[in-house]
Design an enzyme around this catalytic site. Sequence first.
Site, PDB file in Angstrom:
ATOM      1  N   CYS A 124       0.840  -1.202   0.000  1.00 61.11           N
ATOM      2  CA  CYS A 124       0.000   0.000   0.000  1.00 61.11           C
ATOM      3  C   CYS A 124       0.875   1.253   0.000  1.00 61.11           C
ATOM      4  O   CYS A 124       0.577   2.227  -0.700  1.00 61.11           O
ATOM      5  CB  CYS A 124      -0.972  -0.012   1.173  1.00 61.11           C
ATOM      6  SG  CYS A 124      -0.212  -0.275   2.789  1.00 61.11           S
ATOM      7  N   ASN A 125       1.959   1.237   0.750  1.00 57.05           N
ATOM      8  CA  ASN A 125       2.887   2.368   0.711  1.00 57.05           C
ATOM      9  C   ASN A 125       3.549   2.447  -0.662  1.00 57.05           C
ATOM     10  O   ASN A 125       3.748   3.541  -1.212  1.00 57.05           O
ATOM     11  CB  ASN A 125       3.975   2.210   1.783  1.00 57.05           C
ATOM     12  CG  ASN A 125       3.420   2.334   3.185  1.00 57.05           C
ATOM     13  OD1 ASN A 125       2.454   3.046   3.418  1.00 57.05           O
ATOM     14  ND2 ASN A 125       4.028   1.633   4.131  1.00 57.05           N
TER      15      ASN A 125
END
Lengths: 340, 340, 340, 340
Positions: free
Chosen positions: A148-149
């Site tokens: 997600c990052n």
Amino acid sequence: MARIAILGASGYTGAELVRLLATHPSLRVAALTADRKAGAAMAEVFPHLGHLALPTLTRIEDVDFSAVDLVFCALPHATTQEVVAALPRDLKVVDLSADFRLRDMAVYAEWYGHEHRAPHLQEAAVYGLTEFYRDAIRAARLTAGTGCNAATGMYAVLPLLEAGVIDPDEIVIDLATGVSGAGRAAKEASLFSEVAEGFHAYNVAKHRHMAEFDQEFSRAAGRPVVCSFTAHLAPMNRGILATVYVRGEAEAVHAAFSERYRAEPFLHVLPLGQTPHTRHVRGSNYCHVGVVADRRPGRTIVFSALDNLVKGASGQAVQNANLMLGLPETQGLEAAPLFP
Amino acid sequence: MARIAILGASGYTGAELVRLLATHPSLRVAALTADRKAGAAMAEVFPHLGHLALPTLTRIEDVDFSAVDLVFCALPHATTQEVVAALPRDLKVVDLSADFRLRDMAVYAEWYGHEHRAPHLQEAAVYGLTEFYRDAIRAARLTAGTGCNAATGMYAVLPLLEAGVIDPDEIVIDLATGVSGAGRAAKEASLFSEVAEGFHAYNVAKHRHMAEFDQEFSRAAGRPVVCSFTAHLAPMNRGILATVYVRGEAEAVHAAFSERYRAEPFLHVLPLGQTPHTRHVRGSNYCHVGVVADRRPGRTIVFSALDNLVKGASGQAVQNANLMLGLPETQGLEAAPLFP
Amino acid sequence: MARIAILGASGYTGAELVRLLATHPSLRVAALTADRKAGAAMAEVFPHLGHLALPTLTRIEDVDFSAVDLVFCALPHATTQEVVAALPRDLKVVDLSADFRLRDMAVYAEWYGHEHRAPHLQEAAVYGLTEFYRDAIRAARLTAGTGCNAATGMYAVLPLLEAGVIDPDEIVIDLATGVSGAGRAAKEASLFSEVAEGFHAYNVAKHRHMAEFDQEFSRAAGRPVVCSFTAHLAPMNRGILATVYVRGEAEAVHAAFSERYRAEPFLHVLPLGQTPHTRHVRGSNYCHVGVVADRRPGRTIVFSALDNLVKGASGQAVQNANLMLGLPETQGLEAAPLFP
Amino acid sequence: MARIAILGASGYTGAELVRLLATHPSLRVAALTADRKAGAAMAEVFPHLGHLALPTLTRIEDVDFSAVDLVFCALPHATTQEVVAALPRDLKVVDLSADFRLRDMAVYAEWYGHEHRAPHLQEAAVYGLTEFYRDAIRAARLTAGTGCNAATGMYAVLPLLEAGVIDPDEIVIDLATGVSGAGRAAKEASLFSEVAEGFHAYNVAKHRHMAEFDQEFSRAAGRPVVCSFTAHLAPMNRGILATVYVRGEAEAVHAAFSERYRAEPFLHVLPLGQTPHTRHVRGSNYCHVGVVADRRPGRTIVFSALDNLVKGASGQAVQNANLMLGLPETQGLEAAPLFP
């Protein structure tokens, strides 16, 4: 209606898949698994889904995969590669773990500390950053969900490397993420009292999402790229904001985003000088990108914001599933963000 | 007991001064002013101070300054220079506004948009970053409180420029701050629903605290230094974390901090590789500094954390007042942080 | 300086004791225990205390109790009674667990599900609600810390029962508490994502603090009293607000509080019609009490607010230790609340 | 597609209407008004809606109401009655203000401090608590949105009064609400630092939603009913939890809810003994109701939870608009809650 199984439905990304499918016109939940909660109703595990008619949670081995068209796999790292290897060969799989993200098995072993147990699957897997792998995803049997990052950073950098408007050797990605990205596991570091009313960095200089940056940035630039990266934990449930320091002119940077994302349904480029808030994409599949000229000539600051559980995980997964099943790409994903 | 007046006691920094003085053995609140709340009891404006015996709020013109030994001035920018100019010449003043921070009046005019109205006071003022101006503060009649973001960044950078262990041309300061730094003014941007559950940057490339960085970094380096800087608003009341990307070896960087801050009572250098949390300095006058080697050779990531209302404002003010009054520097400031 | 051992220093109440003792003029930390963290420095377990010179964490059996004047026991329920039973007979003990709160061993067995293992100690223990047991505490060898919710409710009710100004049969206590009361154990229910941005009741109709209400309300009223009680979890670290619905006239209720708490250093009665906020007592040993007339004649709504970790636990413990050691009762406890 | 105008689109309930309409298959936003922001794009006022194609904000007088089928009126109290009175007579109106909630004009004047300026409209208005006024709403030209706290309390009480299973004279409603209910106005009391990390009651014994309780409870019971009521502000954006103390048997209470809400699409009765969390209805139009037997015989505690901006305001408004326009009642409202 395509029949969907969600493996690992007792975690936050599993629950988020159920939420998104609840109003999806073409996908239907056919099976939900959660080994430690097998036998329980989803309403017990996630009361916010209690009004839905859903199958009882089962063990993976009790799923009839012949009655399933596509599997979302929301299991932990490492376990996943064994589970996916045991699935029927022709079953489409959208994975949300880290197991199939890295194409180079040596790199995988270096960052994850052990040899990959299903390297043939890794070779076949397509990296699930939809806007950059769309055609391959359409044809894929197995897609790998991005970190997600990693996704947040890549949306703020890849078009710039592709367009050649920044110096690939001078990229600093500084990022703040909400807590739901750490999952529902009972860990001291995720307790309310350890997270609320404070801010700190974590996994500095060793965060595994950097391996994804290296792989994708190098591909986009056509030569090796290594960036600096720091992730921070912010006291909020959802959302990631990446602040990226690059060398390049702000106008050229903004133009590269505008051009690259013009036709993208979920990537929204703000006017030059404006910056995004994570709260303005909360609960949605949208990613907002902003560009500001640094006061130092030749330098630019780029911002990207998305919801880690949607565009950074389960929404991305549904978007990719839509493509793999020949459905309209945006189907079931157009709900507006929830603010405040 | 020295007699203290607090001008602007209806704001958060004013209230924080009262809180700190409540247990200070040598300072006593003699007067509190708040023009728009004149006549009110402090308990009405700040019920958390309701158990204290405090003077009623008055207008500035109603204060008998002959019965005051030192003034804390917690008034808004611009107003402050006029108020301080009108105070008795020999009265010691610890200012918390932006009015006396910049030594170069042309720079002041550029960043604040108007000519300074008390340039002679600006010349006399000492920049209030205690650990770097201690002797001058002892002798000062007027000290200028630093910007809270500025202080956080400077604690993470100044020793490195002084020691010459980093490249002065490659400094990126990325920072997250709590909301109390915006004060108690009723602004839409400070509403709970506009701040909670989200994260965003503000004043990008035009934040006024950069003028302080330029002034102090250039002084420390002995030549002009300009950094990149972005401030973010985090959903928390108190705390600032600065994440600073520098060019230099981590060991040398860590050694420079350890050496420079060894005798400093409020600056606490963490072991190499550890990083601070803002929640671990909450409510205290402590600043924690951490150093981690970047994965890119020759690059280092530095972190500093402090409480914007204490070490970044009112605690710094009390520390400087202690020096100006010949008291032990740490008096009244040694309370441990409040966690959780 | 009295020498203090804190048993169970790796929990929130243990850390809060260390925080309070850090500036206490007459108490000095001589030993800290934490069985699972034995050998660690307090700075590793609680970085906010890292600037203090503190003993290393040890096992209980490694403490030299002959060099200790008083023990704070911040261990879990049930474990506590065995640990305290094994301490030297003449050592003063301030306990913070539930083990010595209930005087009737049958009631204890009913609410806690097992026979008490040290009934002789229970008989000797004094209930630690300072304002109502002050003389007994002064003479006690062992005091029992009250439940934090119980203390909050009792401060809002006991003076009314003593004064006979309310109907003992019609008391409804509705209360919201912060999360730190659940301790530092890694439980799913205490995760940030399970607590933030929401509100819910817990342990409805079976909360063990009701046993304390029954015991103390009945004592104060001179006859059996049973109340209704609901506790809620609020998304905040610290603080408890009790809202109590009683039958009685607001003026008489307010007068009873004013009279009863007039000389109490930590109990602050607000003017009739005003209500307390938990944030206005945060981090302090103060408890604020407010009274409002209900719109229904003959009914009154009472509010009390305190910090669960201070007045509801560790501050109360220090206050009682002061009494047991013959020190001024308020010593080390007069810090003003931290707001915001 | 019915053409919709939203008057007062720059507030939170206005924005929430736009959010809900964004995916509504039969309603289309035709006009948006905001007097002070006239001329601005919705994206400037609410960036989370920036990806939608929406009309520019205008003044009310610039709306062509002949091209509008239904108006949502999300304007402040008092202003509303004048605006609605000036609308075309045949235009359907769903109001979200307090202006048309009270049927008795004397009661209105008493609680709101002035005579009603459009009593003929008040007579025609239907109280918008959908589940209890469904048929009248279908036929109405003007519906009055309920108070959000009022709706929450009524869902927990009305079926019990209708079924006669509780004592109408002994109802205590204790409630906690999120901050978004206070709207987007810049008020000190709504600042992050005044709300976060704390809990307090507000408007005790004078909250205007009590007038709605009196009206509806008396109607349901067939005789005058007056309850006790306290509202608290919880540090969260969205959500209301009502905790209601009643006299009656838990089984009978639970049966009354189950029977009354069996066919209701948005009211979800939890199994006896379970209690709702506001976070489990966040962002949705669902209301969860729970029942627990008090430990005191003959007494029961009831809980209801909803999202103040959806089921308590804009979702209710859309549900009523669906009825007034002959659409399926649940259309556009079936999105699952957003958790975490």
